[in-house]
Scaffold this motif. Structure first.
Motif, PDB file in Angstrom:
ATOM      1  N   LEU A 323     -16.178  16.210 -10.362  1.00  0.00           N
ATOM      2  CA  LEU A 323     -16.858  16.707  -9.168  1.00  0.00           C
ATOM      3  C   LEU A 323     -17.513  15.559  -8.404  1.00  0.00           C
ATOM      4  N   THR A 324     -17.924  14.530  -9.138  1.00  0.00           N
ATOM      5  CA  THR A 324     -18.536  13.365  -8.489  1.00  0.00           C
ATOM      6  C   THR A 324     -17.521  12.631  -7.623  1.00  0.00           C
ATOM      7  N   ASP A 325     -16.293  12.444  -8.147  1.00  0.00           N
ATOM      8  CA  ASP A 325     -15.253  11.766  -7.370  1.00  0.00           C
ATOM      9  C   ASP A 325     -14.914  12.545  -6.104  1.00  0.00           C
ATOM     10  N   ILE A 326     -14.835  13.862  -6.227  1.00  0.00           N
ATOM     11  CA  ILE A 326     -14.531  14.684  -5.055  1.00  0.00           C
ATOM     12  C   ILE A 326     -15.643  14.553  -4.017  1.00  0.00           C
ATOM     13  N   ALA A 327     -16.907  14.556  -4.460  1.00  0.00           N
ATOM     14  CA  ALA A 327     -18.033  14.419  -3.528  1.00  0.00           C
ATOM     15  C   ALA A 327     -18.002  13.065  -2.824  1.00  0.00           C
ATOM     16  N   GLU A 328     -17.680  11.996  -3.572  1.00  0.00           N
ATOM     17  CA  GLU A 328     -17.603  10.671  -2.953  1.00  0.00           C
ATOM     18  C   GLU A 328     -16.471  10.613  -1.931  1.00  0.00           C
ATOM     19  N   GLU A 329     -15.340  11.223  -2.259  1.00  0.00           N
ATOM     20  CA  GLU A 329     -14.216  11.234  -1.328  1.00  0.00           C
ATOM     21  C   GLU A 329     -14.584  11.980  -0.044  1.00  0.00           C
ATOM     22  N   CYS A 330     -15.219  13.119  -0.177  1.00  0.00           N
ATOM     23  CA  CYS A 330     -15.627  13.885   1.001  1.00  0.00           C
ATOM     24  C   CYS A 330     -16.656  13.121   1.830  1.00  0.00           C
ATOM     25  N   HIS A 331     -17.523  12.393   1.133  1.00  0.00           N
ATOM     26  CA  HIS A 331     -18.515  11.580   1.841  1.00  0.00           C
ATOM     27  C   HIS A 331     -17.823  10.530   2.711  1.00  0.00           C
ATOM     28  N   ARG A 332     -16.786   9.876   2.164  1.00  0.00           N
ATOM     29  CA  ARG A 332     -16.062   8.858   2.936  1.00  0.00           C
ATOM     30  C   ARG A 332     -15.373   9.483   4.157  1.00  0.00           C
ATOM     31  N   LEU A 333     -14.811  10.695   3.966  1.00  0.00           N
ATOM     32  CA  LEU A 333     -14.107  11.348   5.070  1.00  0.00           C
ATOM     33  C   LEU A 333     -15.063  11.753   6.193  1.00  0.00           C
ATOM     34  N   MET A 334     -16.282  12.120   5.838  1.00  0.00           N
ATOM     35  CA  MET A 334     -17.226  12.625   6.833  1.00  0.00           C
ATOM     36  C   MET A 334     -18.187  11.552   7.346  1.00  0.00           C
ATOM     37  N   ARG A 335     -18.090  10.330   6.817  1.00  0.00           N
ATOM     38  CA  ARG A 335     -19.066   9.293   7.181  1.00  0.00           C
ATOM     39  C   ARG A 335     -18.957   8.925   8.660  1.00  0.00           C
ATOM     40  N   ARG A 337     -17.926  10.667  11.179  1.00  0.00           N
ATOM     41  CA  ARG A 337     -18.481  11.744  12.003  1.00  0.00           C
ATOM     42  C   ARG A 337     -20.000  11.735  11.977  1.00  0.00           C
ATOM     43  N   ALA A 338     -20.574  11.460  10.785  1.00  0.00           N
ATOM     44  CA  ALA A 338     -22.037  11.401  10.686  1.00  0.00           C
ATOM     45  C   ALA A 338     -22.583  10.202  11.451  1.00  0.00           C
ATOM     46  N   ASP A 339     -21.896   9.077  11.356  1.00  0.00           N
ATOM     47  CA  ASP A 339     -22.362   7.880  12.069  1.00  0.00           C
ATOM     48  C   ASP A 339     -22.329   8.100  13.578  1.00  0.00           C
ATOM     49  N   ASN A 340     -21.314   8.792  14.056  1.00  0.00           N
ATOM     50  CA  ASN A 340     -21.225   9.046  15.497  1.00  0.00           C
ATOM     51  C   ASN A 340     -22.396   9.883  16.005  1.00  0.00           C
ATOM     52  N   THR A 378     -27.174  19.435  12.134  1.00  0.00           N
ATOM     53  CA  THR A 378     -28.314  18.521  12.018  1.00  0.00           C
ATOM     54  C   THR A 378     -28.405  17.672  13.286  1.00  0.00           C
ATOM     55  N   PRO A 379     -29.555  17.629  13.926  1.00  0.00           N
ATOM     56  CA  PRO A 379     -29.687  16.837  15.160  1.00  0.00           C
ATOM     57  C   PRO A 379     -29.650  15.338  14.875  1.00  0.00           C
ATOM     58  N   SER A 380     -29.523  14.547  15.929  1.00  0.00           N
ATOM     59  CA  SER A 380     -29.451  13.088  15.818  1.00  0.00           C
ATOM     60  C   SER A 380     -30.674  12.521  15.091  1.00  0.00           C
ATOM     61  N   LYS A 381     -30.435  11.493  14.299  1.00  0.00           N
ATOM     62  CA  LYS A 381     -31.457  10.805  13.482  1.00  0.00           C
ATOM     63  C   LYS A 381     -31.917  11.666  12.305  1.00  0.00           C
ATOM     64  N   GLY A 382     -31.199  12.714  12.043  1.00  0.00           N
ATOM     65  CA  GLY A 382     -31.519  13.533  10.890  1.00  0.00           C
ATOM     66  C   GLY A 382     -30.877  12.989   9.628  1.00  0.00           C
ATOM     67  N   ALA A 383     -30.994  13.736   8.526  1.00  0.00           N
ATOM     68  CA  ALA A 383     -30.477  13.285   7.239  1.00  0.00           C
ATOM     69  C   ALA A 383     -29.782  14.443   6.532  1.00  0.00           C
ATOM     70  N   VAL A 384     -28.723  14.095   5.802  1.00  0.00           N
ATOM     71  CA  VAL A 384     -27.988  15.044   4.973  1.00  0.00           C
ATOM     72  C   VAL A 384     -27.964  14.495   3.554  1.00  0.00           C
ATOM     73  N   THR A 385     -28.307  15.319   2.595  1.00  0.00           N
ATOM     74  CA  THR A 385     -28.339  14.896   1.194  1.00  0.00           C
ATOM     75  C   THR A 385     -27.210  15.581   0.437  1.00  0.00           C
ATOM     76  N   LEU A 386     -26.427  14.774  -0.276  1.00  0.00           N
ATOM     77  CA  LEU A 386     -25.326  15.279  -1.097  1.00  0.00           C
ATOM     78  C   LEU A 386     -25.666  14.997  -2.557  1.00  0.00           C
ATOM     79  N   LYS A 387     -25.725  16.043  -3.358  1.00  0.00           N
ATOM     80  CA  LYS A 387     -26.187  15.896  -4.741  1.00  0.00           C
ATOM     81  C   LYS A 387     -25.234  16.594  -5.700  1.00  0.00           C
ATOM     82  N   VAL A 388     -24.938  15.920  -6.810  1.00  0.00           N
ATOM     83  CA  VAL A 388     -24.155  16.510  -7.899  1.00  0.00           C
ATOM     84  C   VAL A 388     -24.939  16.301  -9.186  1.00  0.00           C
ATOM     85  N   ALA A 389     -25.231  17.349  -9.902  1.00  0.00           N
ATOM     86  CA  ALA A 389     -26.059  17.240 -11.106  1.00  0.00           C
ATOM     87  C   ALA A 389     -25.795  18.431 -12.021  1.00  0.00           C
TER      88      ALA A 389
END
Length: 502
Positions: A323-335, A337-340, A378-389
């Motif tokens: 599940l950690t690998d999948i979360a990291e992969e999704c993070h790379r795909l969405m990065r 878009r988040a940076d924009n 989430t508006p600009s300058k906001g934050a998104v937290t991705l957690k696996v535990a």
């Protein structure tokens, strides 16, 4: 219309017909009131004759035994006639009963029975002893009270059975030409009137009780009828929804085939594979066609996924995954878009998490849907937290938290329905189909997991999907290495994995 619904409708109709009458005599309850008298009479068929025997035996001290014996025989005969008519009435089916005719018969039999009882007052006394007349007076009053109590549900029967006895006392004592007996005659009239007043009140109480029972029956019937209609409507809605889901689930090939052709040709035109366009605008149009086609394909995929889930036709292809690998992969795909949008994605992954037994594509789609929603709202300058535990129960959970506008509590059920969206989402974010969260919830539930959403206005939303401990790989015993003796429960473990894989 089913038999149960027909019976419910019939009971409602009968109860309403009863309650629609407003006459003083309450004819809608005539059968019930007459049946109450009949049951009372049949249950006490021996009581009054036994009282007659007691009266005859007691009166022998002052009157002629021959006359009393004749009177006693008449009592038995008239009582037998009354009981026989009552028994016949109780055996008649209610639907074919002529209540007025039977009431007239029973009233006539009761009148005859009352006259027979009244005749004991005129039995010739052997002496003019006051005790004899007093005994007869008391005995007849007791009988009057008993007959009124038995017949209180039908007042005409009360009058027919008791008036002859009171009239006999008044006439007999009036003929004695003695003020003492005249006073007793007046007392008999007063007692009779008092009993009549009591019985009228009792009769009104019984009729009110029947009215309340009819209202209750009508209410129960209406509830049953409404429930039947509601159940039928619900079944039809479920069947229609299932038919819709099955239809969409079977349209996958027909929808994708022409769309893939559009995407392929538009991509060729955009990349100018067969040479440059003479007009640069054509390249822009080709790019717009390709992007619109990609968006349309995404919408079709979401609709087909939710349709398969609702129709129970979504098949899981399970295997050991991280599940950690999948979360990291999704993070790379969405990065990107988040940076924009100027957002920060924070990762919090617990170390040494075991693999889980799940569908890799489904878990990737769950993570992408949650991240996409969080970035979208989430508006600009906001934050998104991705957690696996790990969870406290021993499972593994994926959590996505944002600092968006949040969702009002009363709108959470709406956003979890297919094509449902919150009001704040329309005002602050991009458009969408409203299928992301329903698909996520459906996919995690197919894995036997749980879906939890927490949101607070102006503080953001947190969504957690959890897989149960039974899907955590380390929760099962290790398989034996080649040449090793199989550890305990290994065969059961293999069977479990084979069953899941199939």
């Amino acid at each position: 219309m089913s038999g149960q619904k027909r019976r419910a409708f019939r009971s409602v109709q009968e109860a309403r017909e009863k309650l629609s009458y407003k006459s003083a005599g309450k004819p809608e309850f005539d059968y019930e009131l007459l049946m109450m008298f009949v049951r009372n009479e049949l249950s006490a068929a021996i009581t009054t004759p036994l009282l007659a025997v007691v009266v005859a035996v007691g009166a022998m001290f002052w009157s002629s035994p021959r006359q009393l014996l004749l009177w006693l025989c008449c009592i038995f005969v008239t009582k037998g006639i009354l009981v026989g008519i009552c028994r016949q009435f109780s055996k008649e089916p209610r639907e074919g009963v002529n209540v007025a005719s039977w009431r007239a018969k029973i009233t006539a039999a009761e009148f005859l029975y009352g006259v027979t009882w009244a005749s004991v007052v005129f039995v010739n006394p052997l002496t003019e002893d006051v005790a004899g007349y007093t005994f007869i007076f008391a005995a007849v009053l007791v009988v009057i009270s008993m007959r009124m109590l038995f017949a209180s549900t039908v007042m005409p029967i009360v009058y027919a059975g008791t008036l002859p006895m009171t009239a006999a006392i008044v006439i007999r004592f009036a003929l004695l030409n003695d003020p003492f007996y005249w006073a007793m005659a007046m007392m008999a009239v007063a007692v009779h009137l008092y009993f009549i007043w009591l019985m009228n009140g009792f009769n009104a109480t019984v009729v009110s009780m029947l009215e309340f029972r009819a209202e209750k029956d009508a209410l129960i019937g209406e509830l049953e009828q409404s429930k039947s209609i509601s159940d039928e409507a619900r079944l039809r809605a479920e069947e229609a929804n299932l038919a819709k889901s099955r239809f969409l689930a079977t349209m996958s090939h027909e929808l994708r085939t022409p769309l893939n052709a559009i995407l392929g040709f538009s991509e060729i035109m955009r990349d100018e594979a067969f040479g440059p366009h003479t007009n640069p605008t054509y390249k822009e149009y080709a790019n717009d066609i390709h992007e619109s086609g990609q968006h349309l394909l995404t919408l079709i995929d979401e609709i087909l996924d939710i349709s398969r889930i609702e129709a129970g036709r979504y098949e899981l292809h399970e295997a050991p995954i991280s599940l950690t690998d999948i979360a990291e992969e999704c993070h790379r795909l969405m990065r990107v878009r988040a940076d924009n949008k100027g957002l920060t994605i924070k990762q919090t992954f617990e170390e040494d998490l075991p693999n889980v037994w799940a569908d890799e594509r489904a878990m990737r789609q769950i993570c992408l849907n949650l991240l996409s929603n969080a970035i979208k709202f989430t508006p600009s300058k906001g934050a998104v937290t991705l957690k696996v535990a790990r969870t406290s129960a021993g499972g593994v959970a994926l959590t996505v938290k944002d600092t968006g506008p949040g969702i009002p509590d009363d709108e959470i059920p709406r956003v979890l329905r297919s094509f449902g969206q919150g009001s704040l989402a329309h005002q602050t974010a991009e458009g969408g189909t409203g299928l992301g969260l329903p698909i996520t919830k459906g996919l995690i539930e197919l894995h036997g997991g749980t879906f939890e959403i927490k949101s607070k206005l102006r503080y953001g939303t947190e969504v957690t999907v959890s897989l149960p401990p039974s899907r955590v790989m380390e929760a099962l015993p290790r398989l034996a290495e080649p040449g090793e003796e199989e550890p305990e429960q290994t065969s059961k473990t293999q069977a479990l994995w084979e069953k899941r894989a199939s």
